[in-house]
Scaffold this motif. Structure first.
Motif, PDB file in Angstrom:
ATOM      1  N   PRO A 121       0.841  -1.200   0.000  1.00 37.29           N
ATOM      2  CA  PRO A 121       0.000   0.000   0.000  1.00 37.29           C
ATOM      3  C   PRO A 121       0.877   1.252   0.000  1.00 37.29           C
ATOM      4  O   PRO A 121       1.861   1.328   0.746  1.00 37.29           O
ATOM      5  N   THR A 122       0.527   2.203  -0.840  1.00 40.25           N
ATOM      6  CA  THR A 122       1.386   3.370  -1.055  1.00 40.25           C
ATOM      7  C   THR A 122       0.594   4.660  -0.985  1.00 40.25           C
ATOM      8  O   THR A 122      -0.492   4.767  -1.559  1.00 40.25           O
ATOM      9  N   LEU A 123       1.136   5.638  -0.282  1.00 41.22           N
ATOM     10  CA  LEU A 123       0.590   6.995  -0.236  1.00 41.22           C
ATOM     11  C   LEU A 123       1.412   7.894  -1.144  1.00 41.22           C
ATOM     12  O   LEU A 123       2.648   7.877  -1.083  1.00 41.22           O
ATOM     13  N   LEU A 124       0.733   8.666  -1.977  1.00 35.70           N
ATOM     14  CA  LEU A 124       1.392   9.650  -2.835  1.00 35.70           C
ATOM     15  C   LEU A 124       0.894  11.033  -2.429  1.00 35.70           C
ATOM     16  O   LEU A 124      -0.295  11.330  -2.531  1.00 35.70           O
ATOM     17  N   ILE A 125       1.803  11.852  -1.966  1.00 32.85           N
ATOM     18  CA  ILE A 125       1.421  13.157  -1.426  1.00 32.85           C
ATOM     19  C   ILE A 125       2.192  14.251  -2.149  1.00 32.85           C
ATOM     20  O   ILE A 125       3.413  14.165  -2.316  1.00 32.85           O
ATOM     21  N   THR A 126       1.488  15.274  -2.581  1.00 30.00           N
ATOM     22  CA  THR A 126       2.117  16.477  -3.120  1.00 30.00           C
ATOM     23  C   THR A 126       1.912  17.591  -2.107  1.00 30.00           C
ATOM     24  O   THR A 126       0.777  17.832  -1.659  1.00 30.00           O
ATOM     25  N   MET A 148       9.989   5.610   2.848  1.00 35.53           N
ATOM     26  CA  MET A 148       9.544   6.983   2.575  1.00 35.53           C
ATOM     27  C   MET A 148      10.570   7.661   1.671  1.00 35.53           C
ATOM     28  O   MET A 148      11.768   7.592   1.935  1.00 35.53           O
ATOM     29  N   ARG A 149      10.073   8.281   0.595  1.00 34.85           N
ATOM     30  CA  ARG A 149      10.948   9.033  -0.299  1.00 34.85           C
ATOM     31  C   ARG A 149      10.361  10.425  -0.488  1.00 34.85           C
ATOM     32  O   ARG A 149       9.175  10.566  -0.789  1.00 34.85           O
ATOM     33  N   THR A 164       5.983  13.298  -1.672  1.00 36.08           N
ATOM     34  CA  THR A 164       6.327  12.281  -0.688  1.00 36.08           C
ATOM     35  C   THR A 164       5.665  10.968  -1.090  1.00 36.08           C
ATOM     36  O   THR A 164       4.451  10.925  -1.321  1.00 36.08           O
ATOM     37  N   VAL A 165       6.470   9.919  -1.195  1.00 35.53           N
ATOM     38  CA  VAL A 165       5.973   8.580  -1.511  1.00 35.53           C
ATOM     39  C   VAL A 165       6.234   7.706  -0.298  1.00 35.53           C
ATOM     40  O   VAL A 165       7.370   7.576   0.150  1.00 35.53           O
ATOM     41  N   ILE A 166       5.167   7.109   0.250  1.00 40.08           N
ATOM     42  CA  ILE A 166       5.282   6.293   1.455  1.00 40.08           C
ATOM     43  C   ILE A 166       4.690   4.918   1.196  1.00 40.08           C
ATOM     44  O   ILE A 166       3.503   4.791   0.850  1.00 40.08           O
ATOM     45  N   ILE A 169      -4.040   7.274  -2.674  1.00 37.86           N
ATOM     46  CA  ILE A 169      -3.693   5.944  -2.166  1.00 37.86           C
ATOM     47  C   ILE A 169      -3.618   4.994  -3.360  1.00 37.86           C
ATOM     48  O   ILE A 169      -4.530   4.948  -4.164  1.00 37.86           O
ATOM     49  N   VAL A 170      -2.544   4.240  -3.441  1.00 40.48           N
ATOM     50  CA  VAL A 170      -2.405   3.184  -4.442  1.00 40.48           C
ATOM     51  C   VAL A 170      -2.326   1.862  -3.701  1.00 40.48           C
ATOM     52  O   VAL A 170      -1.354   1.608  -2.980  1.00 40.48           O
ATOM     53  N   ASP A 171      -3.356   1.041  -3.850  1.00 41.18           N
ATOM     54  CA  ASP A 171      -3.396  -0.254  -3.179  1.00 41.18           C
ATOM     55  C   ASP A 171      -4.061  -1.246  -4.126  1.00 41.18           C
ATOM     56  O   ASP A 171      -5.272  -1.205  -4.324  1.00 41.18           O
ATOM     57  N   LEU A 172      -3.262  -2.127  -4.716  1.00 45.92           N
ATOM     58  CA  LEU A 172      -3.788  -3.063  -5.702  1.00 45.92           C
ATOM     59  C   LEU A 172      -4.737  -4.088  -5.104  1.00 45.92           C
ATOM     60  O   LEU A 172      -5.472  -4.755  -5.832  1.00 45.92           O
ATOM     61  N   ALA A 173      -4.735  -4.209  -3.778  1.00 42.81           N
ATOM     62  CA  ALA A 173      -5.637  -5.160  -3.129  1.00 42.81           C
ATOM     63  C   ALA A 173      -7.054  -4.607  -3.002  1.00 42.81           C
ATOM     64  O   ALA A 173      -7.994  -5.355  -2.754  1.00 42.81           O
TER      65      ALA A 173
END
Length: 222
Positions: A147-152, A177-178, A190-192, A217-221
């Motif tokens: 599961p990934t959070l993409l924040i600008t 976290m990047r 920010t990518v978490i 939110i990117v979550d393939l599930a």
């Protein structure tokens, strides 16, 4: 050496190729999730092997099918062109040279119904796995396997610590976290990647912060 079952057995997919078909479909689907808005046109810039051998491997159909929301094991993958026509979605493919990019790379541009655009670049790196490398020109570097959070956000002091604090309050552990930025004091991304699913309420809380501009939110599930 540690190998996952996914790497040993390969993905459940519609063939013929895990990189050119399954990976392409997953790349398109993740790009759709990153874009996160309705669209009526999608453009694919294909680099390297995607461009040279993609037609024979069904890469074009797979990318389009993924962008339409189909999974890599969906029987409808091969009907992507018809599905796009039914949904009123225009599409275009173009060969593209991307210096230093992986051979199986695509740049995907979504034309949203509100007039805005989103551009996601990523690669199919083998065995159906992908890597999203850039979002709207900003470095990303995530696989969508967690599961990934993409924040600008605005690049101001305290934003990243507030993001971390919010996740800790929700008992969500950060795996990776990047943070990247265009320039000091401008925009940052920010990518978490997390160890557990990210509830929608977390994204809603983050959006309330004055210096956060977007949360996805990117979550393939899901």
């Amino acid at each position: 050496m540690n190998l996952s079952v996914f790497e040993v057995l390969g993905p459940v997919m519609i063939g013929p190729s895990s990189s050119h078909t399954a990976g392409a479909a997953r790349l398109g689907r993740v790009a759709r999730m990153v874009a996160g808005q309705p669209f009526d046109k999608v453009w694919f810039g294909l680099h390297g092997s995607f461009a040279k051998t993609g037609w024979g491997h069904g890469t074009h159909q797979a990318l389009l099918a993924g962008a339409l929301g189909l999974r890599e094991d969906d029987e409808q993958l091969r009907n992507a062109y018809d599905l796009a026509a039914e949904r009123g979605v225009e599409y275009e493919f173009e060969e593209l040279e991307l210096p230093d990019a992986h051979e199986n790379t695509a740049r995907i541009r979504f034309y949203h119904t509100d007039g805005s655009q989103s551009e996601i670049e990523g690669s199919s790196i083998g065995g159906g796995r992908i890597l999203i490398t850039r979002i709207d020109g900003m470095p990303a570097g995530f696989s969508a396997e967690a599961p990934t959070l993409l924040i600008t956000q605005r690049d101001v002091k305290g934003v990243v610590s507030e993001i971390s604090r919010t996740l800790a309050m929700e008992d969500i552990n950060i795996g990776v976290m990047r943070v990247s930025r265009e320039a000091r004091g401008s925009l940052a991304t920010t990518v978490i990647e997390t160890d557990s699913p990210i509830p929608r309420r977390v994204a809603d809380r983050l959006r309330l912060m004055p210096d956060i501009l977007s949360v996805r939110i990117v979550d393939l599930a899901q």
